[in-house]
Design an enzyme around this catalytic site. Structure first.
Site: not given
Ligand code: MRU
Length: 343
Positions: A51-52, A195, A236
Site C-alpha cells: 500500500g503506497a 489484495q 500509487d
Molecule cells: O501492490 P500493492 O498491494 O502495494 O498495491 C496497492 C494499491 O494499488 C493501492 O490501491 C494503493 O497503493 C493505494 S493504498 C492507500
C-alpha cells in the site's frame, strides 16, 4: 462489537520494527520483527507490507531504526545509502520516494558529528502521524459520497492495511459506518495477489461492514446491475494532469464504470500527488515475477499456466483523468482542475 484491523506496523524494543505479515492474511495473523534494513527492503519487495502510504511509512521507520541502532556511528552517507536501496524496491508508489526524500532532507539538517537517530525517528513518526490525519480528512471529504444504504465498489486494498490510519478509498466507508449508516462494499478479488479478497474483505468484515468479494472479471456485470453508488479506489501515483496509477485492473473498472454511468473516484493523500510527472505515460510501472501469475495461491501455490506460455505481470495500470469524476483528498473533494490546491 467487531473490531477494526490491528495496526499493520509498530515500533518494537531494541530498535526493531513489528510488522503484520500481509502475505499470510487472512489465514494467519502473524507479526514479524525486523532488525535490519535489508529485512525491510525484503518485506516491501515481497508485499509483507504494502500500500503506497504504508510502504513510505515503513521505509522511513526502517531508516530510522537503522540509524538509531548505529548510534554515534550513523552518518548522512549511511542514510542516503539506505534510502537509495529502499527506493528501488517498488518504483510506482511515489509515497515511498517522497517519504525517503523527507528522511534524507531531515538528515541533512543534523550537524556533522551529532547523532542522527533521534531526528530520524522523529521524522518517521511525523510522516506516520501526518498520514493518519490525512486519512481522517479523506474520510470526511468522501463521507457525502457514501449515503445511507450505499454500496461502494473498490479494487485492491486501500484501507487501514495500506496506510498509517483508516485508509484512503475505505476511509469514507469507515466514516459512513461510524456515522451509523448501513453501507456495504463490493471488493474486487484483485488478481494476481488477491489484495481485495484477502485484505479488503478481512479488514472490512472485522469492522462489521458487510462485504461481497467478486472476481475481477465480474466487475463490469456488477456495475451494470445498477446497485453500486460509486467506485472508490486508491492510488500509487497521481500525475500532474490527473492520470492515476493504481493496482492492475483499476483501468478496466474505470472504463466499465463510465459505460454504466457509475461515478468513479480516486482517494489519495497529497503525498501521492506527483507534480514532477506530467502524465500517466511517464509513470514507471513495476513489473513483477511471472510466477505470481503462473502459480496461483501463494505459498500453497499450484501451477496454473503451462511453462511454455509467456507471462506479462505489470503490478499497476494507468487510469486516464477523463474517467475520474473526482479526487477525494485531505484538502477536500477536488476536480482535476482543482488539483493545483495540493501543491
Ligand atoms: O501492490 P500493492 O498491494 O502495494 O498495491 C496497492 C494499491 O494499488 C493501492 O490501491 C494503493 O497503493 C493505494 S493504498 C492507500
Amino acid at each position: 462489537m467487531p473490531s477494526g484491523p490491528p495496526p499493520p506496523i509498530a515500533w518494537a524494543p531494541d530498535h526493531q520494527i513489528r510488522l503484520l505479515d500481509q502475505t499470510l492474511l487472512p489465514g494467519e495473523e502473524r507479526y514479524i520483527l525486523l532488525d535490519h534494513i535489508e529485512q525491510m527492503a525484503e518485506a516491501i519487495s515481497l508485499l509483507r507490507v504494502r500500500g503506497a502510504p504504508l510502504i513510505g511509512i515503513a521505509a522511513a521507520m526502517g531508516v530510522a531504526s537503522a540509524a538509531r541502532r548505529l548510534g554515534a556511528a550513523a552518518t548522512r552517507h549511511g542514510v542516503d545509502y539506505d534510502c537509495r536501496m529502499l527506493r528501488a524496491t517498488r518504483p510506482t508508489a511515489v509515497n515511498l520516494a517522497w517519504a525517503l526524500g523527507r528522511m534524507q532532507s531531515r538528515a541533512a539538517t543534523v550537524a556533522e558529528g551529532l547523532p542522527l537517530g533521534e531526528s530520524m525517528v522523529a521524522e518517521a513518526q511525523a510522516i506516520w502521524d501526518e498520514d493518519r490525519l490525512m486519512c481522517d480528512r479523506i474520510g470526511d471529504a468522501g463521507l457525502p459520497l457514501v449515503p445511507e444504504g450505499a454500496t461502494v465498489l473498490t479494487h485492491c486494498n486501500a484501507g487501514a492495511l495500506a496506510t498509517g490510519g483508516i485508509g484512503t478509498a475505505l476511509a469514507p466507508v469507515y466514516r459512513a459506518h461510524a456515522a451509523g449508516r448501513k453501507v456495504q462494499v463490493v471488493a474486487d478479488e484483485t488478481r494476481p495477489l488477491l489484495q481485495g479478497s484477502r485484505l479488503t474483505a478481512w479488514e472490512l468484515t472485522r469492522a462489521g461492514i458487510p462485504t461481497t468479494v467478486i472476481a475481477d472479471g465480474m466487475a463490469a456485470s456488477r456495475l451494470r446491475l445498477g446497485d453500486i453508488a460509486c467506485v472508490i479506489v486508491g492510488a500509487d501515483r497521481i500525475a500532474a494532469n490527473g492520470d492515476v496509477a493504481n493496482k492492475i485492473g483499476t483501468y478496466g473498472v474505470a472504463l466499465a464504470a463510465q459505460a454504466h454511468g457509475v461515478p468513479f473516484y480516486v482517494a489519495a493523500p497529497r503525498s501521492t500527488f506527483d507534480s514532477a510527472t506530467p502524465d500517466g505515460a511517464a509513470i514507471p510501472i513495476e513489473e513483477r515475477h511471472p510466477d505470481e501469475i503462473r502459480r496461483h495461491g501463494g505459498a500453497a501455490a499450484r501451477q496454473t499456466t503451462p511453462p511454455e506460455a509467456a507471462v506479462w505481470n505489470p503490478a499497476f495500470d494507468v487510469t486516464p483523468a477523463a474517467l475520474i469524476r473526482g479526487y477525494i483528498t485531505d484538502a477536500g473533494l477536488l476536480t482535476r482542475m482543482e488539483l493545483h490546491r495540493l501543491a
